[in-house]
Design an enzyme around this catalytic site. Structure first.
Site: not given
Length: 382
Positions: A192, A194, A179
Site C-alpha cells: 500500500h 499513502q 514506504n
C-alpha cells in the site's frame, strides 16, 4: 493508439463516515458496495499544528496515532478484504485497488486555510487529508509484482485523487508516496501507499520550489530547472538507467542516497492529473521496471521510499515546478543501511557512500536482465 485505461470508480462510506473509493480494473462488472458492518461510531479527534518560529516550518502533532495498528498478522490485516473472522477497513470480499481516508490521520479530517504563521504557544487543528491507497487485495507481494494493468489502475487512482484533493479548501500540496520495508518503518506489510494533502507547502517542496522559481525567472520563463537537468542527464548518458518516449529515469549527478533514481517526464507537467493517456501508460511500465530492477540488486527485497513530487498549489511555485518521482533507498550494501546521523539529521548535509555513476551502471545491468513489463517498455541505454 491504444484505448484509454478507464477503471470503474465506486464511492462509498465506512461506518464512521470516512470516504472509500474502489478503483476496479477496466472491464470489471459494476460493484454494489457492501456496508461496513463494524459499526464504528466516531472518528479520531484531530491532531494539532504548531508553528516552529526557529525554522519557519509547521509541525503536526498527532498523538492519537500511537494507538494505530502495528504490523498485525495476516489474519488481522486491516487492508485485506473483509472475511467472517476479520472485519477490515475494506468491507468487500475482494477488490482491485482501493483508496480510503486513514483511520489514524496525521492531518484532517477537516480541511481549511491556515495562516502563514502562528504565535508561540498557540495551536490550530491539524487540517488536511490523509488517504491510504491499497494496491491489491493480496496480503503478500509488492508493487513491483503487480501486473501491468493493475499498476496502470493505480496510476489512474493517483491522478483522480490528486485532482480531487487539490480542489479541497486550504490544500496547498498533494503528496502521493509509498514506504516499503520494515527498514523504512512501515506499520503494515500489505502492499500500500499513502497520499497526504497538506495545508502548507512542506519544507522540502518549498526548497525545491524556490530553486525552480529562481531558475525559471532567470530564464525569462523559457526554461525550467528540472527540464534543463533532465536534458543534461540525457545528453551525458552515464547516469541514465531507463529512457522511453515520455519519461527518462536517471541517478542524479548529486544523489544524496546510496540508491536514488529520478523518473522525470519529457513534457513539463505539474502533477499526475495533467498527464496524457500515453504518458500514464509509459509511467506505469517504467515504474514497475525500476522497482523490479531495484529488487534485483540484492538477494532480498530492497526497502525504499517512492516520493511523487507534484507542483505545490501555490501561484508563485507552480509554473516552475515539474512533476517527477524521487525513488530512494538507504541500502548501501546487501547487509548495510545508511542511517541519517549527525551531518544529515542535524545539518541536512548529506554524505553519500556510493557514486551515482556506479549505481547507475548496476541498475542498468539489473534492468537488462529483467523481462519487459509490456511490449512498449522503454529502452535501457547501452
Amino acid at each position: 493508439m491504444t484505448a484509454p485505461h478507464a477503471p470503474r470508480i465506486t464511492p462509498t462510506r465506512l461506518s464512521d463516515g470516512r470516504e472509500l473509493l474502489y478503483f476496479d480494473d477496466p472491464g470489471t462488472p459494476p460493484r454494489t458496495p457492501v456496508a461496513d458492518r463494524r459499526g464504528l461510531t466516531h472518528r479520531a479527534a484531530p491532531g494539532e499544528l504548531r508553528y516552529d518560529e526557529l525554522s519557519g516550518d509547521w509541525v503536526a502533532v498527532a498523538a492519537h496515532r500511537q494507538s494505530r495498528t502495528h504490523l498485525p498478522p495476516a489474519e488481522a490485516c486491516p487492508l485485506c478484504p473483509t472475511t467472517a473472522s476479520n472485519a477490515s477497513e475494506i468491507p468487500e470480499p475482494d477488490y482491485d485497488v482501493v483508496v480510503f481516508e486513514n483511520r489514524f490521520p496525521s492531518l484532517g479530517p477537516d480541511t481549511a486555510v491556515v495562516s502563514p504563521t502562528l504565535p508561540w504557544g498557540h495551536t490550530v487543528p491539524a487540517v488536511g487529508r490523509c488517504e491510504v491507497v491499497s494496491f491489491t487485495a493480496s496480503h503478500t507481494g509488492s508493487f513491483a509484482q503487480l501486473p501491468y494493468e493493475r499498476a496502470r489502475t493505480v496510476v489512474e487512482a493517483w491522478a483522480h485523487r490528486t485532482a480531487a484533493l487539490s480542489a479541497l479548501p486550504g490544500v496547498r500540496q498533494v503528496f502521493p508516496f509509498e514506504n516499503r520495508g520494515a527498514e523504512i518503518g512501515v506499520t503494515l506489510h500489505h502492499p500500500h501507499g499513502q497520499i497526504y494533502a497538506y495545508p502548507y507547502v512542506t519544507p522540502r517542496a518549498a526548497q525545491l520550489g524556490a530553486a525552480a522559481r529562481r531558475f525559471y525567472d532567470e530564464a525569462g520563463g523559457r526554461a525550467t530547472l528540472l527540464g534543463t537537468l533532465l536534458d543534461r542527464e540525457r545528453a551525458a548518458g552515464e547516469r541514465v538507467v531507463l529512457e522511453g518516449a515520455h519519461f527518462t529515469a536517471y541517478v542524479p549527478f548529486a544523489a544524496r542516497w546510496p540508491l536514488e533514481v529520478h523518473l522525470v517526464p519529457h513534457r513539463h507537467v505539474a502533477d499526475f492529473s495533467a498527464l496524457a493517456g500515453e504518458e500514464k501508460d509509459e509511467l506505469a511500465d517504467a515504474y514497475l521496471t525500476l522497482l523490479r530492477g531495484l529488487d534485483a540488486l540484492y538477494p532480498t527485497p530492497t526497502p525504499y521510499i517512492a516520493a511523487w513530487h507534484q507542483a505545490p498549489l501555490e501561484a508563485a511555485l507552480r509554473p516552475a515546478s515539474r512533476f517527477h518521482l524521487q525513488l530512494t533507498s538507504p541500502r548501501r550494501a546487501a547487509d548495510k543501511l545508511k542511517f541519517l546521523a549527525g551531518s544529515e539529521a542535524a545539518m541536512g548535509a548529506f554524505i553519500n557512500d556510493t557514486t551515482p555513476e556506479q549505481v547507475a551502471a548496476r541498475l542498468r545491468d539489473a534492468l537488462s536482465g529483467a523481462p519487459a513489463v509490456r511490449a512498449a517498455t522503454g529502452k535501457a541505454p547501452a
